[in-house]
Write an enzyme that holds these catalytic residues in place. Sequence first.
Site, short mmCIF file in Angstrom:
data_model
loop_
_atom_site.label_atom_id
_atom_site.label_comp_id
_atom_site.label_asym_id
_atom_site.label_seq_id
_atom_site.Cartn_x
_atom_site.Cartn_y
_atom_site.Cartn_z
N LEU A 109 -20.75 6.52 -60.32
CA LEU A 109 -20.80 7.10 -61.67
C LEU A 109 -19.39 7.34 -62.18
CD1 LEU A 109 -23.52 9.92 -61.71
CD2 LEU A 109 -23.81 7.46 -61.81
N GLY A 154 -22.93 5.54 -56.60
CA GLY A 154 -23.58 4.62 -57.56
C GLY A 154 -23.27 3.16 -57.25
N ASN A 178 -22.40 9.41 -50.98
CA ASN A 178 -21.60 10.59 -50.62
C ASN A 178 -21.80 11.75 -51.58
OD1 ASN A 178 -20.37 9.11 -52.68
ND2 ASN A 178 -18.35 9.89 -52.21
N GLU A 179 -22.89 11.75 -52.34
CA GLU A 179 -23.10 12.75 -53.39
C GLU A 179 -22.90 14.18 -52.91
OE1 GLU A 179 -24.67 10.00 -53.20
OE2 GLU A 179 -24.94 9.18 -55.21
C1 LIG Z 1 -26.54 14.41 -59.80
C2 LIG Z 1 -26.95 12.99 -59.68
C3 LIG Z 1 -26.09 12.13 -58.79
C4 LIG Z 1 -26.20 10.70 -59.12
C5 LIG Z 1 -25.86 9.75 -58.05
C6 LIG Z 1 -24.56 9.04 -58.19
C7 LIG Z 1 -23.40 9.72 -58.01
C8 LIG Z 1 -22.08 9.08 -58.12
O1 LIG Z 1 -21.88 7.88 -58.20
S1 LIG Z 1 -20.82 10.20 -58.19
C9 LIG Z 1 -19.33 9.26 -58.02
C10 LIG Z 1 -19.01 9.15 -56.58
N1 LIG Z 1 -17.85 8.33 -56.39
C11 LIG Z 1 -16.88 8.63 -55.54
O2 LIG Z 1 -16.91 9.63 -54.86
C12 LIG Z 1 -15.73 7.69 -55.50
C13 LIG Z 1 -14.47 8.34 -55.96
N2 LIG Z 1 -13.36 7.42 -55.91
C14 LIG Z 1 -12.75 7.05 -54.77
O3 LIG Z 1 -13.08 7.46 -53.67
C15 LIG Z 1 -11.59 6.12 -54.91
O4 LIG Z 1 -11.16 6.14 -56.25
C16 LIG Z 1 -11.91 4.67 -54.51
C17 LIG Z 1 -12.10 4.59 -52.98
C18 LIG Z 1 -13.14 4.14 -55.22
C19 LIG Z 1 -10.70 3.76 -54.89
O5 LIG Z 1 -9.52 4.30 -54.35
P1 LIG Z 1 -8.11 3.86 -54.95
O6 LIG Z 1 -8.06 2.37 -55.11
O7 LIG Z 1 -7.07 4.52 -54.11
O8 LIG Z 1 -8.11 4.43 -56.45
P2 LIG Z 1 -7.80 5.94 -56.90
O9 LIG Z 1 -8.55 6.89 -56.07
O10 LIG Z 1 -6.33 6.12 -57.01
O11 LIG Z 1 -8.46 5.96 -58.36
C20 LIG Z 1 -7.86 5.30 -59.48
C21 LIG Z 1 -8.23 6.04 -60.73
O12 LIG Z 1 -9.65 6.01 -60.90
C22 LIG Z 1 -10.17 7.33 -61.03
N3 LIG Z 1 -11.51 7.37 -60.45
C23 LIG Z 1 -11.87 7.04 -59.19
N4 LIG Z 1 -13.19 7.16 -59.02
C24 LIG Z 1 -13.68 7.59 -60.20
C25 LIG Z 1 -15.00 7.89 -60.68
N5 LIG Z 1 -16.09 7.77 -59.87
N6 LIG Z 1 -15.16 8.30 -61.95
C26 LIG Z 1 -14.08 8.41 -62.76
N7 LIG Z 1 -12.81 8.14 -62.38
C27 LIG Z 1 -12.61 7.73 -61.12
C28 LIG Z 1 -9.16 8.18 -60.26
O13 LIG Z 1 -9.26 9.51 -60.66
C29 LIG Z 1 -7.87 7.53 -60.67
O14 LIG Z 1 -7.60 7.96 -61.99
P3 LIG Z 1 -6.09 8.21 -62.51
O15 LIG Z 1 -5.47 9.19 -61.57
O16 LIG Z 1 -6.26 8.76 -63.89
O17 LIG Z 1 -5.45 6.85 -62.46
#
Ligand SMILES: CCCCC/C=C/C(=O)SCCNC(=O)CCNC(=O)[C@H](O)C(C)(C)COP(=O)(O)OP(=O)(O)OC[C@H]1O[C@@H](n2cnc3c(N)ncnc32)[C@H](O)[C@@H]1OP(=O)(O)O
Length: 303
Positions: A109, A154, A178-179
């Site tokens: 998400l 997601g 990992n929610e």
């Molecule tokens: C209540 C109902 C629940 C519904 C079920 C679904 C839930 C979900 O999907 S919740 C989202 C869960 N996702 C995560 O926990 C993943 C989070 N992200 C990461 O772990 C990492 O970003 C990565 C492993 C996907 C990639 O790592 P890396 O290549 O080192 O990139 P960065 O961590 O430096 O991220 C770059 C940039 O992107 C932003 N960002 C990362 N993930 C998200 C996200 N899910 N949503 C929005 N933004 C995200 C991160 O903050 C960085 O932003 P800037 O610092 O502004 O560049």
Amino acid sequence: MALASGVRFAERALLRPWALLRGTTLGRTEPAAGGGGDGARRFGSQRVLVEPDAASGVAVMKLRNPPVNALSLELLTELVISLEKLENDKTFRGVILTSDCPRVFCAGLDLTEICGRNPAHCAEYWKAMQELWLRTYLSSLVLVAAINGACPAGGCIIALSCDCRVLADNPKYRIGLNETLLGIIAPFWLKDTYVNTIGHRASEQALQLGSLFPPAEALQVGLVDQVVPEDQVQSTALSEMARWLAVPDHARQLTKNMMRKATADRLLRQRDADTQNFVSFVCRDSIQKSLQAYLEKLRQRKG
Ligand SMILES: CCCCC/C=C/C(=O)SCCNC(=O)CCNC(=O)[C@H](O)C(C)(C)COP(=O)(O)OP(=O)(O)OC[C@H]1O[C@@H](n2cnc3c(N)ncnc32)[C@H](O)[C@@H]1OP(=O)(O)O
């Protein structure tokens, strides 16, 4: 060839007016590099690149919403429309879903879509998420996920909605739901999808712990079907596709429907209630604080 009436019903039920959304640039067609005929033309949108191969009946669909393919409302919408376009074109029998962003298949998400947003926006966003899951889970096409990067939450759900998963052998490319680690709870249809894939006990553990599995463990628990060196992900996905396409479509589609319909119907029956639950949950002050803290942690991790 006739599809199961159940499949048709479910597909019709999925059509929603929200599909035409802000910021989407759909339906562009451009020649592929070195390509000429129809079979070599790419189409797609800003965030979804589709490389169709009419000769084989297989299209490669690439998520390209840098930096991490977070599932923004626009990306969700464009994915649904691209998939629908391929489903409506009898030339195509299979889709390989992969990422155009280095090292990340899909970060799940887009947390900025649910942090600090009003309930109406959160509801619209969640309906789009439901729609993508229903579309992929019930797709009449063979869907193979070529997972060429990290695949949490997601992202994992998109992969699990496919028929088959090939993961690149890189310890950084972890996959799972990992929610709980974000302080949020997977809805029942994500849980059902997990259980349908890896069984009840393994899901019970993995969901509560918010486990993200590295490739070897993901293979062992049954989250993915193959783990291969990174440069072989695409070719292995194509080989898997050939195996699935060797089966007559009608028999495979009816069997898929038989296996998945009850799970999808559960959401179809209570879509509105599921949306209301999601909105009231994520709009709570305590949940907003957890999500903000998680986003902040992600941002600070950099550099
Ligand atoms: C209540 C109902 C629940 C519904 C079920 C679904 C839930 C979900 O999907 S919740 C989202 C869960 N996702 C995560 O926990 C993943 C989070 N992200 C990461 O772990 C990492 O970003 C990565 C492993 C996907 C990639 O790592 P890396 O290549 O080192 O990139 P960065 O961590 O430096 O991220 C770059 C940039 O992107 C932003 N960002 C990362 N993930 C998200 C996200 N899910 N949503 C929005 N933004 C995200 C991160 O903050 C960085 O932003 P800037 O610092 O502004 O560049």
